[in-house]
Design an enzyme around this catalytic site. Structure first.
Site, PDB file in Angstrom:
ATOM      1  N   SER A 234       0.788  -1.123   0.152  1.00 28.68           N
ATOM      2  CA  SER A 234       0.172   0.406   0.042  1.00 28.68           C
ATOM      3  C   SER A 234       0.797   0.973  -0.017  1.00 28.68           C
ATOM      4  O   SER A 234       1.490   1.683   0.769  1.00 28.68           O
ATOM      5  CB  SER A 234      -0.805   0.436   1.403  1.00 28.68           C
ATOM      6  OG  SER A 234      -1.730   0.875   1.351  1.00 28.68           O
ATOM      7  N   LYS A 235       0.202   2.570  -1.090  1.00 31.83           N
ATOM      8  CA  LYS A 235       0.984   3.502  -0.716  1.00 31.83           C
ATOM      9  C   LYS A 235       1.291   4.245   0.315  1.00 31.83           C
ATOM     10  O   LYS A 235       2.006   4.815   0.721  1.00 31.83           O
ATOM     11  CB  LYS A 235       0.642   4.386  -1.956  1.00 31.83           C
ATOM     12  CG  LYS A 235       0.767   4.509  -3.770  1.00 31.83           C
ATOM     13  CD  LYS A 235      -0.055   4.960  -4.060  1.00 31.83           C
ATOM     14  CE  LYS A 235       0.177   4.242  -5.918  1.00 31.83           C
ATOM     15  NZ  LYS A 235      -0.535   5.616  -7.105  1.00 31.83           N
ATOM     16  N   ARG A 236       0.117   3.954   2.012  1.00 29.33           N
ATOM     17  CA  ARG A 236      -0.370   4.886   2.972  1.00 29.33           C
ATOM     18  C   ARG A 236       0.665   3.914   3.503  1.00 29.33           C
ATOM     19  O   ARG A 236       1.563   4.801   4.351  1.00 29.33           O
ATOM     20  CB  ARG A 236      -1.664   5.027   2.504  1.00 29.33           C
ATOM     21  CG  ARG A 236      -2.422   5.428   1.710  1.00 29.33           C
ATOM     22  CD  ARG A 236      -3.662   5.583   2.142  1.00 29.33           C
ATOM     23  NE  ARG A 236      -4.831   5.997   1.595  1.00 29.33           N
ATOM     24  CZ  ARG A 236      -5.292   5.722   0.172  1.00 29.33           C
ATOM     25  NH1 ARG A 236      -4.831   4.673  -0.117  1.00 29.33           N
ATOM     26  NH2 ARG A 236      -6.412   6.823  -1.034  1.00 29.33           N
ATOM     27  N   ARG A 237       0.683   2.976   3.477  1.00 23.88           N
ATOM     28  CA  ARG A 237       1.698   2.714   4.433  1.00 23.88           C
ATOM     29  C   ARG A 237       2.903   1.630   4.452  1.00 23.88           C
ATOM     30  O   ARG A 237       3.607   1.639   4.929  1.00 23.88           O
ATOM     31  CB  ARG A 237       0.739   1.358   4.957  1.00 23.88           C
ATOM     32  CG  ARG A 237       0.722   0.217   6.036  1.00 23.88           C
ATOM     33  CD  ARG A 237       0.336  -1.131   6.708  1.00 23.88           C
ATOM     34  NE  ARG A 237      -0.024  -1.898   4.736  1.00 23.88           N
ATOM     35  CZ  ARG A 237      -1.218  -2.023   4.281  1.00 23.88           C
ATOM     36  NH1 ARG A 237      -1.738  -2.114   4.624  1.00 23.88           N
ATOM     37  NH2 ARG A 237      -0.990  -3.099   3.280  1.00 23.88           N
ATOM     38  N   VAL A 240       6.895   1.854  -0.984  1.00 27.01           N
ATOM     39  CA  VAL A 240       6.014   0.876  -2.788  1.00 27.01           C
ATOM     40  C   VAL A 240       6.515   2.632  -3.986  1.00 27.01           C
ATOM     41  O   VAL A 240       6.753   1.007  -5.442  1.00 27.01           O
ATOM     42  CB  VAL A 240       4.717   1.137  -2.748  1.00 27.01           C
ATOM     43  CG1 VAL A 240       4.559  -0.353  -1.789  1.00 27.01           C
ATOM     44  CG2 VAL A 240       4.258   2.507  -2.673  1.00 27.01           C
TER      45      VAL A 240
END
Length: 469
Positions: A234-237, A240
């Site tokens: 995930s981009k948020r977590r 990446v």
């Protein structure tokens, strides 16, 4: 038939490592088949698209070896809007789609039908186009949709379990599902290679291909990329962004080798192999079905191996952005005029064996180019114990008397200083290292002192000694 594959990212953020893997898989498959790699920028989300994200996609592809001019495109999905609307109109006129004015609340209020989600309420009510009227595809009631997948065999989906899905919104604009199909048709795409997260949409897309009178492509759904907790990256977590790894100092050759191992492996008990071997051996039908774990620690180890394998001259060149602060790399802590290319060339072979990413070169060599070292206070406190002041006095005296300023002489001299105090070399050299480099770890000490030179070495040891007064 000429094989035509496509990579179709959206310019809404940094370039995802999972997308980079898909691009490489498409690229290699096209080369193996003597086909064409098509780049399509799916830019219809005007609110989130930015020109710099498009440039970021192009530069990221350049970096991993898919260079501009070697593929067809880039095309932009927004330029094909007329074809999208025309396809929606054809589906309506042929009876394969119908209008519906149900709200989301209306759909949720009706339950208990054989359909998942929307129950086909407006199928035969003859509603025409108009404001707020969405266009829905008329999914067949009977039979099944069989997807020919080079990795997953023949996944089969019962048509009665596929709802009549929306293909154009109430304002007439086609949804992504239809636009994607029309674009692939327009561009003559024969094979769609993408992540398995898209598999649930595939029967809908295949039904659209068939309804528009065109043979569907051959599909290949590769395993999704997950983190150490087996969650989709995930981009948020998660970390990446391909650009983040590039800017940290990962080599493109290491990155693309590692990405190709996410769900596939070359023959034999090996992982680090020449790119030509990967291009020759990669097979879609050998890709694993299970999720692919993106292990940053393993990637880091890969990168270290690739760095150590570089010829020293190439390693020196590769380090230049971090040494000079060019491009988007953070500037080093020294001024440009303080950098000494000859000094760096002298220690480069030593540094090359000790770093895993190129950005680590700065803390390993900064002591060579700064007027005084950047002292790690924790290292100073740990190292400068009782007796350190006297030890530094003795080191200065011994070093001043040296006739030859070379690593072997420096080592034997300091070894003798420690022996007089009953200390092994490791204990003896620790205060000297901190005084000269500011850290407890780094390049081999005596080779570093040789390059730093007599005057600068003695000045730093004396300064450390004064701090201990």
């Amino acid at each position: 038939m000429t094989v035509r594959v496509r990579f179709a990212p959206s310019p809404t953020g940094m370039f995802h490592v999972g997308g980079a893997r898909s691009a490489l898989q498409n690229w290699i498959y096209a080369k193996q088949q003597g086909g064409v790699f098509v780049l399509r920028i799916e830019d219809t989300d005007a609110a989130r698209n930015k020109p710099e994200w498009t440039e970021g996609i192009l530069s990221a592809l350049d970096w991993i070896g898919i260079s501009r001019g070697s593929y067809e495109g880039p095309y932009f999905q927004s330029a094909n809007a007329g074809e999208h609307r025309a396809a929606a109109a054809r589906l309506y006129e042929s009876g394969r789609a119908y209008y519906c004015d149900c709200t989301r609340e209306d759909v949720q209020a009706r339950t208990g039908s054989q359909y998942q989600g929307y129950d086909g309420y407006h199928r035969d009510r003859g509603l025409g186009p108009g404001p707020g009227h969405a266009l829905r595809f008329r999914t067949p009631d009977e039979g099944a949709t069989v997807v020919i997948d080079l990795i997953r065999g023949e996944p089969t989906f019962e048509n009665k379990l596929i709802e009549d899905f929306v293909i154009a919104r109430g304002d007439g604009s086609p949804v992504f599902l239809l636009a994607n199909v029309v674009d692939d048709m327009t561009m003559g795409i024969t094979h769609v290679i993408r992540a398995e997260e898209h598999l649930p949409n595939t029967p809908k897309q295949q039904l659209l291909w068939e309804a528009l009178g065109v043979k569907p492509p051959i599909w290949a759904h590769v395993p999704v990329v997950v983190n150490e907790k087996r969650q989709k990256l995930s981009k948020r977590r998660d970390k990446v962004a391909l650009e983040a790894y590039r800017d940290e100092g990962y080599l493109a050759s290491a990155m693309r080798n590692y990405l190709m191992l996410l769900g596939w492996a070359p023959s034999g008990d090996r992982e680090i192999v020449p790119w030509s071997v990967i291009e020759d051996e990669f097979r879609l039908d050998e890709v694993n079905l299970s999720s692919a774990f993106f292990d940053e620690k393993k990637l880091r180890a890969f990168n270290g191996e690739y760095i150590r394998a570089l010829p020293v001259a190439e390693f020196v060149d590769a380090c230049q952005p971090w040494l000079t602060g060019t491009d988007t790399i953070a500037p080093p802590p020294w001024q440009p005029e303080e950098f000494d290319a000859d000094a760096f060339a002298a220690v480069a072979p030593l540094a090359q064996t000790r770093i895993a990413v190129l950005s680590e070169i700065v803390p390993n060599v900064d002591f060579l180019f700064l007027a005084s070292p950047l002292i790690d206070e924790a290292a100073w406190t740990k190292t400068m114990k009782d007796g350190s002041a006297e030890l530094l006095d003795d080191a200065v005296a011994a070093f001043e008397a040296l006739e030859s300023w070379d690593a072997e002489s420096l080592k034997s001299t300091l070894e003798a200083v420690g022996a007089e105090r009953g200390l092994k070399l490791g204990k003896t050299q620790a205060p000297v290292r901190v005084a000269v480099t500011g850290r407890t770890v780094g390049l081999p000490l005596f080779e570093s002192l040789e390059v730093l030179g007599r005057e600068r070495t003695l000045t730093r040891i004396r300064a450390a000694r004064l701090r201990l007064v």
